[in-house]
Design a protein around this motif. Structure first.
Motif, short mmCIF file in Angstrom:
data_model
loop_
_atom_site.label_atom_id
_atom_site.label_comp_id
_atom_site.label_asym_id
_atom_site.label_seq_id
_atom_site.Cartn_x
_atom_site.Cartn_y
_atom_site.Cartn_z
N ASN A 58 0.87 -1.19 0.00
CA ASN A 58 0.00 0.00 0.00
C ASN A 58 0.90 1.23 0.00
O ASN A 58 1.06 1.90 1.01
N LEU A 59 1.47 1.54 -1.15
CA LEU A 59 2.48 2.59 -1.25
C LEU A 59 1.88 3.99 -1.09
O LEU A 59 0.81 4.28 -1.63
N PRO A 60 2.59 4.87 -0.37
CA PRO A 60 2.10 6.24 -0.14
C PRO A 60 2.53 7.22 -1.23
O PRO A 60 2.86 8.37 -0.95
N PHE A 61 2.56 6.77 -2.49
CA PHE A 61 3.02 7.62 -3.58
C PHE A 61 1.94 7.75 -4.64
O PHE A 61 1.09 6.87 -4.81
N GLU A 62 2.00 8.85 -5.37
CA GLU A 62 1.05 9.11 -6.45
C GLU A 62 1.27 8.14 -7.61
O GLU A 62 2.37 7.62 -7.79
N ASP A 63 0.24 7.96 -8.42
CA ASP A 63 0.35 7.17 -9.65
C ASP A 63 1.44 7.79 -10.53
O ASP A 63 1.63 9.01 -10.53
N CYS A 64 2.12 6.93 -11.28
CA CYS A 64 3.09 7.36 -12.30
C CYS A 64 4.18 8.27 -11.73
O CYS A 64 4.57 9.27 -12.35
N SER A 65 4.73 7.92 -10.55
CA SER A 65 5.74 8.74 -9.88
C SER A 65 7.18 8.32 -10.18
O SER A 65 8.09 9.12 -10.02
N PHE A 66 7.40 7.05 -10.57
CA PHE A 66 8.76 6.53 -10.64
C PHE A 66 9.06 5.88 -11.99
O PHE A 66 8.18 5.34 -12.65
N ASP A 67 10.33 5.92 -12.36
CA ASP A 67 10.81 5.25 -13.58
C ASP A 67 11.15 3.79 -13.30
O ASP A 67 11.09 2.95 -14.20
N LEU A 68 11.54 3.50 -12.06
CA LEU A 68 12.04 2.17 -11.71
C LEU A 68 11.66 1.85 -10.28
O LEU A 68 11.77 2.71 -9.39
N VAL A 69 11.22 0.62 -10.05
CA VAL A 69 10.97 0.11 -8.70
C VAL A 69 11.88 -1.11 -8.53
O VAL A 69 11.87 -2.02 -9.36
N VAL A 70 12.67 -1.11 -7.45
CA VAL A 70 13.62 -2.20 -7.19
C VAL A 70 13.36 -2.74 -5.79
O VAL A 70 13.15 -1.97 -4.85
N GLU A 92 5.90 2.60 -19.30
CA GLU A 92 7.15 1.95 -19.74
C GLU A 92 8.20 1.88 -18.63
O GLU A 92 9.34 1.48 -18.88
N GLY A 93 7.84 2.25 -17.40
CA GLY A 93 8.74 2.07 -16.26
C GLY A 93 8.94 0.59 -15.98
O GLY A 93 8.17 -0.25 -16.45
N ARG A 94 9.97 0.27 -15.20
CA ARG A 94 10.31 -1.13 -14.97
C ARG A 94 10.35 -1.47 -13.48
O ARG A 94 10.66 -0.62 -12.64
N VAL A 95 10.08 -2.73 -13.21
CA VAL A 95 10.24 -3.32 -11.88
C VAL A 95 11.39 -4.31 -11.96
O VAL A 95 11.44 -5.14 -12.89
N ASN A 134 22.55 -21.81 -3.86
CA ASN A 134 22.66 -20.50 -4.49
C ASN A 134 21.63 -20.39 -5.59
O ASN A 134 21.81 -20.91 -6.67
N SER A 135 20.56 -19.71 -5.30
CA SER A 135 19.45 -19.69 -6.24
C SER A 135 18.91 -18.28 -6.46
O SER A 135 17.73 -18.08 -6.64
N ILE A 136 19.80 -17.30 -6.41
CA ILE A 136 19.40 -15.90 -6.59
C ILE A 136 18.96 -15.67 -8.03
O ILE A 136 19.55 -16.21 -8.95
N PHE A 137 17.91 -14.86 -8.20
CA PHE A 137 17.45 -14.53 -9.55
C PHE A 137 16.89 -13.11 -9.57
O PHE A 137 16.57 -12.54 -8.52
N LEU A 138 16.78 -12.57 -10.76
CA LEU A 138 16.19 -11.26 -10.98
C LEU A 138 15.02 -11.42 -11.93
O LEU A 138 15.16 -12.10 -12.95
N ILE A 139 13.90 -10.84 -11.57
CA ILE A 139 12.74 -10.80 -12.46
C ILE A 139 12.52 -9.32 -12.79
O ILE A 139 12.53 -8.48 -11.89
N SER A 140 12.35 -9.05 -14.05
CA SER A 140 12.02 -7.68 -14.44
C SER A 140 10.71 -7.69 -15.22
O SER A 140 10.37 -8.67 -15.88
N GLY A 141 9.98 -6.61 -15.11
CA GLY A 141 8.75 -6.43 -15.83
C GLY A 141 8.57 -4.96 -16.14
O GLY A 141 9.20 -4.10 -15.53
N GLN A 142 7.72 -4.67 -17.08
CA GLN A 142 7.54 -3.30 -17.55
C GLN A 142 6.07 -2.92 -17.53
O GLN A 142 5.20 -3.74 -17.84
N LYS A 143 5.81 -1.67 -17.16
CA LYS A 143 4.45 -1.15 -17.22
C LYS A 143 4.12 -0.83 -18.68
O LYS A 143 4.93 -0.28 -19.40
N LYS A 144 2.92 -1.18 -19.08
CA LYS A 144 2.48 -0.90 -20.46
C LYS A 144 2.45 0.61 -20.69
O LYS A 144 2.18 1.39 -19.77
N GLN A 145 2.68 0.96 -21.92
CA GLN A 145 2.51 2.36 -22.29
C GLN A 145 1.02 2.65 -22.35
O GLN A 145 0.25 1.87 -22.91
N GLU A 146 0.61 3.74 -21.77
CA GLU A 146 -0.83 4.07 -21.70
C GLU A 146 -1.32 4.68 -22.99
O GLU A 146 -0.65 5.21 -23.80
#
Length: 187
Positions: A38-50, A75-78, A175-187
């Motif tokens: 439940n993030l306390p930030f406005e919509d479309c505030s960030f380019d990247l969430v990590v 088009e921001g990424r997680v 040792n099973s570390i991994f990275l998942i990335s995803g992108q927000k659709k362009q509106e």
């Protein structure tokens, strides 16, 4: 690197550690006490969430991923870094058991005991506690609207971790570390 950085954590202690680290490196970052679901930030505030090692600890991981998508600009990424800590494959299960026995016998690394005692009362309320895997997270990302999902097994990180471990840890650690990335659709 010239980026504006914002951090959020539910733990005041982790926020204090982040502040100390940032201060030690001379970085100015905004730190907020809050919940990833439940993030306390406005919509479309960030380019990247990590995030790192977070999804398996959440009661509502789909809410968190939805929130990450909400606060991203089009088009921001997680980027989510995690580990397949409870890989059900028999060889991985045996390695985990042997590692725990070895550590108990050697009376080293009380972390596993603290970990188990801390999570035992709540593990059933954490949907990804034993189901964290690249495939499950990729599905979760897609299900919550992220696109262009990619899985990276981070071989360099795994190699680094293996090289710093003792001989027995190299044999027994998962040792099973991994990275998942995803992108927000362009509106």
């Amino acid at each position: 690197m010239g980026h504006e950085v914002t951090g959020i954590d539910l733990s005041e202690g982790m926020l204090e550690k982040a502040k100390q680290s940032a201060d030690n490196m001379g970085f100015e970052i905004g730190l907020f006490h809050g919940d990833a679901e439940n993030l306390p930030f406005e919509d479309c505030s960030f380019d990247l969430v990590v995030n790192k090692y977070l999804l398996w600890t959440l009661q509502k991981p789909s809410c968190a991923v939805y929130e990450w998508g909400r606060v991203l600009k089009p088009e921001g990424r997680v980027f989510a870094i995690d580990g397949n800590w409870f890989d059900p494959r028999p060889d991985r299960h045996i390695k985990r058991m042997l590692s725990e026995l070895t550590e108990r016998f050697a009376k080293k690394n009380q972390y596993n005991l603290i970990f188990k005692n801390s999570y035992a009362p709540i593990r059933n309320s954490l949907p990804l506690y034993e189901k964290i895997s690249p495939e499950n997270i990729s599905f979760l990302f897609s299900e919550t609207g992220l696109v262009n999902t990619e899985i990276n097994p981070l071989p360099e990180v795994q190699k680094f971790q293996r090289n710093k471990n003792s001989f027995s840890q190299k044999l027994l650690k998962n040792n099973s570390i991994f990275l998942i990335s995803g992108q927000k659709k362009q509106e």
